[in-house]
Design an enzyme around this catalytic site. Structure first.
Site, PDB file in Angstrom:
ATOM      1  CD  GLU A  46       1.545   6.954  10.858  1.00  0.00           C
ATOM      2  OE1 GLU A  46       2.165   6.087  10.827  1.00  0.00           O
ATOM      3  OE2 GLU A  46       1.984   8.295  10.720  1.00  0.00           O
ATOM      4  CB  ALA A  86      -5.297   2.773   1.076  1.00  0.00           C
ATOM      5  CB  ILE A  87      -0.429   3.116  -1.793  1.00  0.00           C
ATOM      6  CG1 ILE A  87       0.678   1.827  -2.297  1.00  0.00           C
ATOM      7  CG2 ILE A  87      -0.252   4.353  -1.779  1.00  0.00           C
ATOM      8  CD1 ILE A  87       0.096   0.520  -2.594  1.00  0.00           C
ATOM      9  CG  ASP A  88       1.482   6.435   2.606  1.00  0.00           C
ATOM     10  OD1 ASP A  88       2.625   6.203   2.212  1.00  0.00           O
ATOM     11  OD2 ASP A  88       1.028   7.694   2.954  1.00  0.00           O
ATOM     12  CE1 TYR A 111       0.824  11.974   8.289  1.00  0.00           C
ATOM     13  CE2 TYR A 111       2.432  13.315   7.034  1.00  0.00           C
ATOM     14  CZ  TYR A 111       1.036  13.136   7.706  1.00  0.00           C
ATOM     15  OH  TYR A 111       0.282  14.306   7.745  1.00  0.00           O
ATOM     16  CB  VAL A 149       2.285   8.035  -6.067  1.00  0.00           C
ATOM     17  CG1 VAL A 149       3.508   8.792  -5.311  1.00  0.00           C
ATOM     18  CG2 VAL A 149       2.539   7.733  -7.365  1.00  0.00           C
ATOM     19  CG  HIS A 164       2.604   5.603   6.785  1.00  0.00           C
ATOM     20  ND1 HIS A 164       1.042   5.554   7.068  1.00  0.00           N
ATOM     21  CD2 HIS A 164       2.787   6.779   6.446  1.00  0.00           C
ATOM     22  CE1 HIS A 164       0.568   6.790   6.767  1.00  0.00           C
ATOM     23  NE2 HIS A 164       1.751   7.602   6.397  1.00  0.00           N
ATOM     24  NE  ARG A 222       4.579  15.338   1.762  1.00  0.00           N
ATOM     25  CZ  ARG A 222       3.884  14.405   1.926  1.00  0.00           C
ATOM     26  NH1 ARG A 222       2.920  14.458   2.617  1.00  0.00           N
ATOM     27  NH2 ARG A 222       4.349  13.234   1.785  1.00  0.00           N
ATOM     28  CE  LYS A 249       5.871   9.193   2.669  1.00  0.00           C
ATOM     29  NZ  LYS A 249       4.573   8.562   3.084  1.00  0.00           N
ATOM     30  CG  ASP A 270     -17.579   4.711   4.865  1.00  0.00           C
ATOM     31  OD1 ASP A 270     -16.290   5.112   4.600  1.00  0.00           O
ATOM     32  OD2 ASP A 270     -17.801   4.211   5.948  1.00  0.00           O
ATOM     33  CG  ASN A 287       5.958  10.576  -1.936  1.00  0.00           C
ATOM     34  OD1 ASN A 287       5.861   9.736  -2.871  1.00  0.00           O
ATOM     35  ND2 ASN A 287       7.125  11.192  -2.126  1.00  0.00           N
ATOM     36  CB  VAL A 347     -10.304   1.574   2.677  1.00  0.00           C
ATOM     37  CG1 VAL A 347     -10.603   0.867   4.049  1.00  0.00           C
ATOM     38  CG2 VAL A 347     -11.495   1.272   1.808  1.00  0.00           C
ATOM     39  CG  LEU A 348      -6.766   5.558   7.252  1.00  0.00           C
ATOM     40  CD1 LEU A 348      -5.178   5.108   6.884  1.00  0.00           C
ATOM     41  CD2 LEU A 348      -6.664   7.133   7.480  1.00  0.00           C
ATOM     42  CB  SER A 401      -6.596  12.421   4.854  1.00  0.00           C
ATOM     43  OG  SER A 401      -6.041  11.540   5.350  1.00  0.00           O
TER      44      SER A 401
END
Length: 362
Positions: free
Chosen positions: A118, A268-270, A94, A298, A96, A15, A75, A198, A300, A239-240, A134
């Site tokens: 974010e 949600a790994i970010d 972003y 991953v 994070h 990107r 990023k 949820d 990204n 989940v965020l 997302s």
């Protein structure tokens, strides 16, 4: 104002934070744009297009960072970029930070005004800069999961849609927000059996209404999560909690109950991931197996579709970027409360409560 657009260096990142269209708009508003040579190529934009839009193409990464008032990225800066950040600079990307304490320390040390995509909010309390990525990650998660379920990748050999006379694959989506909703949409479209969990009953009700019984909706309590994970072919962690570290929803014990060759995709790994003990992977080495279960983590993911992701992201960021250019950073933050909520670091301090709590600085 001088805007610096460096080339993204995260592994597999395709990107770019500015399209030629956004560049033209910023230049028309009086900004100078310094774009690193080749920054847009992986998203399908040539240097010639940026030059025509008014950008100055720079071959030296350090010059882009050194000369800019505002650095526009996709990023978060990596370790190799820490020394390039300039004292008092504004960084819009972003971040994070809940999952990046080292970066947070660097931003504080250099008194960087860090505005995180974010945590920027819209008038309705939504997160407009988080939403498009997302959505893309949610859709990709099913595509990716289906791929790694194939036998030649070590998967269980389950076809998510099945064929007449066989059971379709079972997809379990944890979280019914933007990414989860789009994962559900893709999974249903492929013909899979889908369960979504949820904590918000209103989201579950909306999903039940939308899919008219084709999706099973369950409250995300530990008992339901444990039961559904055990029978899943593909688990999507969606989940965020904006800015905060993602809560652990699936334990190692739960993962151990999954059939060998099943797949987990943790969107949600970010933010640290919602699967206990999961480790970030990369586009070069996207998966690893643990207890026979394939883990994809991953950070990204949207870079897999760099053109679409860039267009979706910059469409969302453009109103905020142009506001910064027209009014200047201080006035823009003073007048636009949603943009101001994006500020995570300022004057050597963490200004976002959720980030501060995640980093133990609250």
């Amino acid at each position: 104002m001088t805007i610096g657009v460096p080339k993204e260096i995260k592994i597999g990142e395709t990107r770019v934070s500015m399209t030629p269209s956004l560049c033209r708009r910023c230049v028309m508003l009086g900004a100078k744009v310094l774009l690193e040579k080749g920054a847009g190529l992986t998203a399908g934009f040539t240097d010639a297009e940026y030059r025509e839009a008014g950008a100055t193409i720079v071959g030296d990464t350090a010059r882009v960072w050194r000369s800019a008032d505002l650095i526009l990225k996709v990023k978060e800066p990596l370790e190799a970029e820490f020394e390039l950040m300039q004292e008092g600079q504004t960084l819009f990307t972003y971040l994070h930070l809940a999952a990046g304490p080292e970066l947070a320390q660097q931003l504080l040390k250099k008194r960087i005004l860090g505005i995180a995509y974010e945590t920027v909010e819209g008038l309705d309390g939504s997160f407009p800069l988080l939403k498009p990525m997302s959505q893309i990650a949610g859709r990709l998660s099913i595509q990716i999961g289906a791929y790694f379920l194939q036998s030649q990748h070590g998967g269980s050999g389950v076809l998510l849609g099945g064929v007449p006379g066989t059971m379709p694959g079972q997809v379990v989506v944890l979280g019914a927000g933007n990414s989860g909703a789009h994962a559900v949409q893709m999974a249903v479209g492929m013909g899979a059996r889908v369960t979504v969990l949820d904590l918000d009953s209103r989201k579950l009700e909306a999903m039940d209404t939308e899919y008219r019984g084709r999706v099973v909706t369950l409250l995300a309590n530990p008992s339901n999560v444990e039961q559904e994970v055990a029978r899943a072919d593909l688990v999507i962690g969606a989940v965020l909690i904006p800015a905060a570290k993602a809560p652990t929803v699936v334990t190692k014990k739960m993962v151990a109950t999954m059939r060998p060759g099943s797949v987990i995709v943790d969107i949600a790994i970010d933010q640290g991931g919602c699967i206990e003990g999961i480790e970030p992977t990369s586009h070069e080495q996207p998966v690893y197996a643990e207890r026979g279960v394939i883990h994809y983590a991953v950070p990204n993911m949207p870079a897999l579709v760099g053109r679409t992701s860039t267009l979706a992201l910059t469409q969302a960021t453009e109103p905020f970027v142009t506001t910064l250019v027209r009014k200047g950073v201080e006035i823009a933050l003073d007048e636009n409360k949603g943009l101001a909520l994006g500020v995570n670091t300022r004057d050597g301090k963490i200004t976002n409560a959720a980030v501060a709590k995640a980093l133990g600085a609250a």
